[in-house]
Scaffold this active site. Structure first.
Site, PDB file in Angstrom:
ATOM      1  N   LYS A  20       0.812  -1.230   0.000  1.00  0.00           N
ATOM      2  CA  LYS A  20       0.000   0.000   0.000  1.00  0.00           C
ATOM      3  C   LYS A  20       0.841   1.274   0.000  1.00  0.00           C
ATOM      4  O   LYS A  20       0.475   2.261  -0.636  1.00  0.00           O
ATOM      5  CB  LYS A  20      -0.935   0.001   1.212  1.00  0.00           C
ATOM      6  CG  LYS A  20      -2.080  -0.985   1.083  1.00  0.00           C
ATOM      7  CD  LYS A  20      -3.020  -0.870   2.260  1.00  0.00           C
ATOM      8  CE  LYS A  20      -4.140  -1.882   2.152  1.00  0.00           C
ATOM      9  NZ  LYS A  20      -5.135  -1.729   3.206  1.00  0.00           N
ATOM     10  N   ASP A  72     -10.074   2.768   2.431  1.00  0.00           N
ATOM     11  CA  ASP A  72     -10.135   2.092   3.744  1.00  0.00           C
ATOM     12  C   ASP A  72     -10.823   2.989   4.779  1.00  0.00           C
ATOM     13  O   ASP A  72     -11.679   2.532   5.544  1.00  0.00           O
ATOM     14  CB  ASP A  72      -8.731   1.724   4.231  1.00  0.00           C
ATOM     15  CG  ASP A  72      -8.167   0.503   3.517  1.00  0.00           C
ATOM     16  OD1 ASP A  72      -8.957  -0.325   3.029  1.00  0.00           O
ATOM     17  OD2 ASP A  72      -6.929   0.381   3.451  1.00  0.00           O
TER      18      ASP A  72
END
Ligand code: NAP
Length: 279
Positions: A70, A107
């Site tokens: 990420k 997220d």
């Protein structure tokens, strides 16, 4: 059925065998007869740039990025949305015109949507996040965007929490952002209304609870970013047994996927099918 026109999506990570994302996304496409296919791809860290270039060359509409890529994804995209830049992590990539890659982070916004589903409003609330990694940062950005009054960051490595607070400083208008070491977790929990675990604690059987059991009382909301296939984490189970309102990592996973799918397809995803696939 896959055809010559099927649009391709997927997730890259390492390891990737445990991922629930293909099941979740493909269930929605199957339910709605949408001509998309979503696959899991195991990409070693040193092959990340080559894999991203390959996905772009193959005409993937977009893809998800999971651990450990990420952060490493940040310099590999052409544009970054504000949440991804502030969080320092990309979990969703969308290919735009001419193959330009846009890095997004769903997220945190997925966490907020999971809170909304549970009837939990974050505006004006005092929030504690345990953890200072990618998930914690994304959730921190999103809850500040929701107008929390106070955000406390607690982490085992205190320097990481301090660095996150510094990164958030220009963004945290009107909210007090503070850092607490883990040995003051009791005080931090007592002061907060919403407790969020964004560490690895709870991924393995036998992990200690991230927050002291006695602190999980009915005036709190208890949230976990951690999810486990086919069962809730010990934190969520413990809180629910005591009648405490909860937001689970499974619902956060669902809504980060719902948001990614909305962006890739431009249509409203079949949330029921996605949720059913995760159950
Ligand atoms: P990360 O960037 O590697 O950060 C890990 C965090 O956990 C760090 O703050 C680390 O503390 C802390 N930590 C690890 N082991 C610990 C321990 N034994 N005791 C206390 N703290 C510990 O990972 P991440 O990407 O933020 O992911 C964190 C969790 O969130 C994972 O379980 C991940 O699967 C989950 N997640 C869920 C979703 C969802 O959709 N539900 C989305 C993203 C992530 P130090 O800084 O001290 O190392």
């Amino acid at each position: 059925m896959l055809t010559g026109r099927t649009k391709l999506l997927g997730v890259i990570g390492h390891p990737i065998g445990h991922t629930l994302s293909p099941r979740m996304h493909n269930a929605a496409f199957a339910a709605d007869g949408a001509d998309y296919a979503y696959v899991a791809m195991d990409v070693m860290p040193d092959r990340l740039p080559a894999a991203v270039e390959g996905l772009s060359a193959l005409g993937f509409v977009g893809f998800n990025v999971t651990m450990p890529h990420k952060e490493a994804m940040l310099p590999l995209v052409d544009e970054l949305d504000e949440a991804a830049r502030l969080a320092g992590a990309v979990n969703t990539v969308v290919a735009g015109k001419g193959g330009k890659l846009r890095g997004i982070n769903t997220d945190g916004s997925g966490f907020v949507e999971a809170c909304a589903e549970a009837g939990v409003s974050l505006s004006g609330r005092r929030v504690l996040i345990l953890g200072a990694g990618g998930a914690a940062a994304a959730i921190a950005v999103a809850v500040l965007g929701e107008g929390v009054s106070r955000l406390c960051l607690a982490n085992r490595t205190i320097e990481k929490a301090k660095r996150l607070r510094t990164r958030l400083s220009g963004f945290a208008e009107g909210a007090e952002v503070l850092v607490r070491p883990l040995d003051e977790i009791g005080e931090a929990v007592a002061e907060a209304e919403v407790l969020i675990n964004a560490t690895y604690l709870g991924m393995k059987e036998g992990d200690p609870l991230p927050f002291p059991a006695a602190s999980l009382t009915t005036e709190k909301v208890v949230c976990d970013a951690v999810y486990r296939a086919a069962r809730e984490t010990a934190l969520i189970l413990h809180a629910r047994e005591d009648g405490v309102r909860t937001v689970s990592g499974g619902r956060m996973l669902l809504y980060q996927g719902v948001q990614a799918q909305r962006i890739w397809t431009g249509r409203e995803p079949n949330v029921e099918a996605m949720s059913g696939a995760l159950a």
